[in-house]
Design a protein around this motif. Structure first.
Motif, PDB file in Angstrom:
ATOM      1  N   ASP A   1      -8.885   6.597   2.845  1.00 54.74           N
ATOM      2  CA  ASP A   1      -8.574   5.232   2.284  1.00 54.74           C
ATOM      3  C   ASP A   1      -9.340   4.716   1.351  1.00 54.74           C
ATOM      4  O   ASP A   1     -10.629   5.779   1.118  1.00 54.74           O
ATOM      5  N   LYS A   2      -9.289   3.784   0.869  1.00 50.20           N
ATOM      6  CA  LYS A   2     -10.342   3.321  -0.259  1.00 50.20           C
ATOM      7  C   LYS A   2     -10.854   1.910   0.100  1.00 50.20           C
ATOM      8  O   LYS A   2     -10.959   1.043  -0.459  1.00 50.20           O
TER       9      LYS A   2
ATOM     10  N   SER B   1      -7.728  -1.008   4.233  1.00 52.06           N
ATOM     11  CA  SER B   1      -7.715  -0.917   2.624  1.00 52.06           C
ATOM     12  C   SER B   1      -7.452  -2.128   1.967  1.00 52.06           C
ATOM     13  O   SER B   1      -6.754  -2.952   2.667  1.00 52.06           O
TER      14      SER B   1
ATOM     15  N   ILE C   1      -3.199   5.368   0.078  1.00 51.66           N
ATOM     16  CA  ILE C   1      -4.025   6.144   0.956  1.00 51.66           C
ATOM     17  C   ILE C   1      -3.270   7.450   0.694  1.00 51.66           C
ATOM     18  O   ILE C   1      -2.046   7.651   0.394  1.00 51.66           O
TER      19      ILE C   1
ATOM     20  N   ILE D   1       0.945  -1.276   0.110  1.00 54.87           N
ATOM     21  CA  ILE D   1       0.072  -0.069  -0.037  1.00 54.87           C
ATOM     22  C   ILE D   1       0.935   1.052   0.003  1.00 54.87           C
ATOM     23  O   ILE D   1       1.770   1.183   0.894  1.00 54.87           O
TER      24      ILE D   1
ATOM     25  N   SER E   1      -3.508  -0.772  -2.945  1.00 54.90           N
ATOM     26  CA  SER E   1      -4.353   0.239  -2.840  1.00 54.90           C
ATOM     27  C   SER E   1      -3.482   1.681  -2.476  1.00 54.90           C
ATOM     28  O   SER E   1      -2.400   1.477  -2.170  1.00 54.90           O
TER      29      SER E   1
ATOM     30  N   ALA F   1      -6.273   2.897   8.640  1.00 55.27           N
ATOM     31  CA  ALA F   1      -6.397   2.917   6.910  1.00 55.27           C
ATOM     32  C   ALA F   1      -5.731   1.740   6.290  1.00 55.27           C
ATOM     33  O   ALA F   1      -6.243   1.258   5.267  1.00 55.27           O
ATOM     34  N   ILE F   2      -4.495   1.292   6.619  1.00 55.25           N
ATOM     35  CA  ILE F   2      -3.593   0.424   6.279  1.00 55.25           C
ATOM     36  C   ILE F   2      -4.442  -1.139   6.372  1.00 55.25           C
ATOM     37  O   ILE F   2      -4.624  -1.826   5.454  1.00 55.25           O
TER      38      ILE F   2
ATOM     39  N   ILE G   1       1.419   5.275   0.295  1.00 55.96           N
ATOM     40  CA  ILE G   1       0.722   6.664   1.119  1.00 55.96           C
ATOM     41  C   ILE G   1       1.325   7.748   0.293  1.00 55.96           C
ATOM     42  O   ILE G   1       2.451   8.095   0.328  1.00 55.96           O
TER      43      ILE G   1
ATOM     44  N   GLY H   1     -14.980   3.960   0.821  1.00 54.20           N
ATOM     45  CA  GLY H   1     -13.909   4.484   1.575  1.00 54.20           C
ATOM     46  C   GLY H   1     -14.381   5.458   2.704  1.00 54.20           C
ATOM     47  O   GLY H   1     -15.514   5.820   2.782  1.00 54.20           O
TER      48      GLY H   1
END
Length: 568
Positions: A502-503, A478, A484, A443, A482, A474-475, A445, A558
């Motif tokens: 986040d998603k 997610s 962040i 992921i 993806s 968020a990690i 950032i 998200g």
């Protein structure tokens, strides 16, 4: 006596005014017509005779020079005059003129005496008509004066009668309406003894009778229920006074309706100084009452009662009647015992957490030694067991650390060390902490921290702890591989806004308001969910520094967690 309806009376009144107007109009038309007729008579009878006589005189003057034409003109006007004889003596004079003219007409020679005789008789005709015109003119003038006098008298009479009617008739309609309006106002003020007395035998009379009947029934109802109402009032006051919680009632205009003994004791006021007074006036010299009315927060209130600190919560209950809010009640519930238990719990958690932290740290150190080959070699199964123990031990250390932070927050002993630092320092500290965890899930950032931002006035360690917590969450939620978004920007009121987007799958809208509660976890989550303390502690850390924390989320798209810190 038959009843004359109001509509009929109004119709008769308007008809009366119309008849007066018609009388004046007909009278004026009659006299004007008579004057016109008299003027026509003068014109026809006398003025035409004067015209004929003048024409005959002109014809006589032309007789010596043009006898044929003169005779023809004279004869034509003489015939017209003979037809238009209207005055006494005019017939004889006209006959003499005709006889003398016949003599001149039949004789080729005529004497001047004949012409003079004709002229004398023509002058006689003219005098008779002139005198008649003067006489008739005087008659017409007298008739005109008399007509004007009659019209003036009748007009004055009609004007006075109409003025009296216009002055009195509207009052006939308006006065009962005014009395009815005043009567309705009296009834609205509960003056049920008010009565209306109309002498008219029409709709107003019926209205007065209906009003008086209504007022009498209301008066009977008021007196028949006053004892029961007073009894119910006294019983309601007894119930309110017996409540153990301090209770104060207000109407929609913030007038104090009641306050029980507990409330009066907390306010240190007498009932006469509170009940019936507006909250603004009564709260001028009482800070507690002013706070209860103006402050809408539900935080516990500390009040010193009998030299001892007590804690209360403020609850507000609306009073409604037929779905309309007519007032509200403020209730102060004593939570001192709960506060004491909560404080004891906080001390207990702090003590236990502190006692657990040392052996857990020792266990973590021992597990690290076991992994060292100098102590001895471990089989693959043993390494898996040690790794599992290590993860459990670190989870326990994290929980104990959060419990210690929570106990520090609850006890109000948060030790802040605010300083002016660049926002980049806080972001960099957080990024270094979570970089390895993000790399494990591939992921990225994306941090956006403008260099032109002002510095932040904050405790670097605790602010970075909050940002690490948001990034870790968020990690965790997610999808792998993806991105962040970490953004820092200036906000209103000299604040700096930190946001983490986040998603992940997002938070259902019904849970967003509870996400910062202690031990709360969104139902239906999967994976390593934590213990539900991180966001609660983050909220306390941020608010202790004068900032705010929140979340916006859309399920399936998200979430964005954000917090603000004051600029230096």
């Amino acid at each position: 006596m038959s009843k004359v309806r109001l509509k009929t009376k109004i119709t008769l009144g308007v008809l009366f005014l119309y008849i007066m107007l018609l009388v004046v109009s007909v009278l004026g038309y009659y006299y004007l017509s008579r004057l016109n007729e008299k003027a026509k008579i003068i014109l026809k009878d006398n003025y035409e005779s004067l015209e004929y006589a003048k024409n005959m005189l002109v014809a006589l003057e032309e007789l010596p020079t043009n006898k044929a034409h003169s005779v023809q003109e004279f004869e034509k006007n003489l015939e017209k005059q003979q037809i238009n004889v209207t005055e006494r003596g005019e017939k004889d004079a006209t006959a003499k003129v005709a006889a003398l003219f016949a003599h001149i007409q039949n004789d080729s020679t005529y004497s001047p005496a004949d012409v003079a005789g004709i002229k004398a008789n023509i002058y006689t005709i003219m005098d008779l008509n002139m005198n008649a015109i003067v006489g008739k003119n005087e008659t017409v003038k007298m008739a005109a004066d008399r007509a004007l006098w009659y019209i003036a008298i009748i007009s004055c009479v009609c004007f006075l009668v109409g003025l009296t009617f216009v002055y009195n008739f509207p009052g006939y309609i308006a006065n009962p309406i005014h009395e009815l309006t005043e009567g309705i106002k009296s009834i609205a003020n509960k003056q049920y003894s008010k009565r209306l007395h109309f002498s008219s035998n029409d709709e107003f009379g019926d209205l007065a009778n209906a009003f008086n009947t209504m007022a009498q029934r209301l008066d009977d109802y008021e007196h028949s229920n006053i004892a029961r109402i007073m009894f119910e009032k006294q019983r309601a006051e007894a119930v309110i006074s017996s409540l153990k919680d301090a209770t104060i009632g207000f109407d929609i205009k913030n007038t104090i309706l009641f306050a029980n003994a507990e409330a009066l004791q907390l306010l240190s006021m007498q009932e006469k100084d509170v009940v019936g007074k507006s909250a603004e006036d009564a709260g001028k010299y009482n800070d507690l009452l002013k706070y209860l009315v103006n402050n809408q927060e539900n935080t516990p209130i500390k009040i010193v009662v009998d030299g001892k600190e007590s804690f209360f919560t403020r609850e507000v209950a609306d009073i409604k009647h037929e779905n309309e809010r007519i007032g509200y009640v403020v209730i102060l519930k004593n939570i001192t015992s709960f506060k004491e238990h909560d404080l004891a719990k906080t001390h207990f958690i702090a003590t236990i957490s502190h006692e657990l932290k040392t052996p857990l740290a020792s266990s973590d150190f021992s597990l690290k030694l076991l992994e060292d080959d100098r102590v001895g070699h471990l089989s693959e199964e043993q390494k898996e067991l040690v790794d599992s123990l290590k993860q459990d031990n670190r989870r326990m250390i994290k929980i104990v650390g959060e419990l210690l932070d929570l106990s520090q927050v609850e006890s109000g002993n948060i030790q802040l060390q605010p300083q002016s630092v660049p926002a980049q320092n806080i972001v960099q500290y957080a990024m270094d902490t979570v970089r390895k965890q993000a790399a494990q899930r591939e992921i990225s950032i994306d941090a956006d921290v403008p260099e032109t931002l002002p510095k932040v006035l904050a405790d670097v360690e605790k602010s970075a702890w909050v940002l690490v917590n948001l990034l870790t969450n968020a990690i965790r939620y997610s999808p792998a591989k993806s991105a962040i978004a970490l953004n820092v920007m200036a906000a209103e009121g000299r604040m700096i806004l930190f946001s983490v987007q986040d998603k992940g799958k997002g938070i259902p809208v019904e849970f967003t308001s509870r996400i910062f509660e202690r031990f709360f976890q969104v139902p239906g989550g999967s994976g390593d969910k934590g213990n539900g303390l991180g966001l609660a502690i983050s909220k306390e850390f941020i608010e202790a520094q004068g900032g705010k924390i929140g979340v916006t989320s859309e399920e399936g798209k998200g979430s964005t967690f954000y917090f603000t810190l004051p600029a230096a």
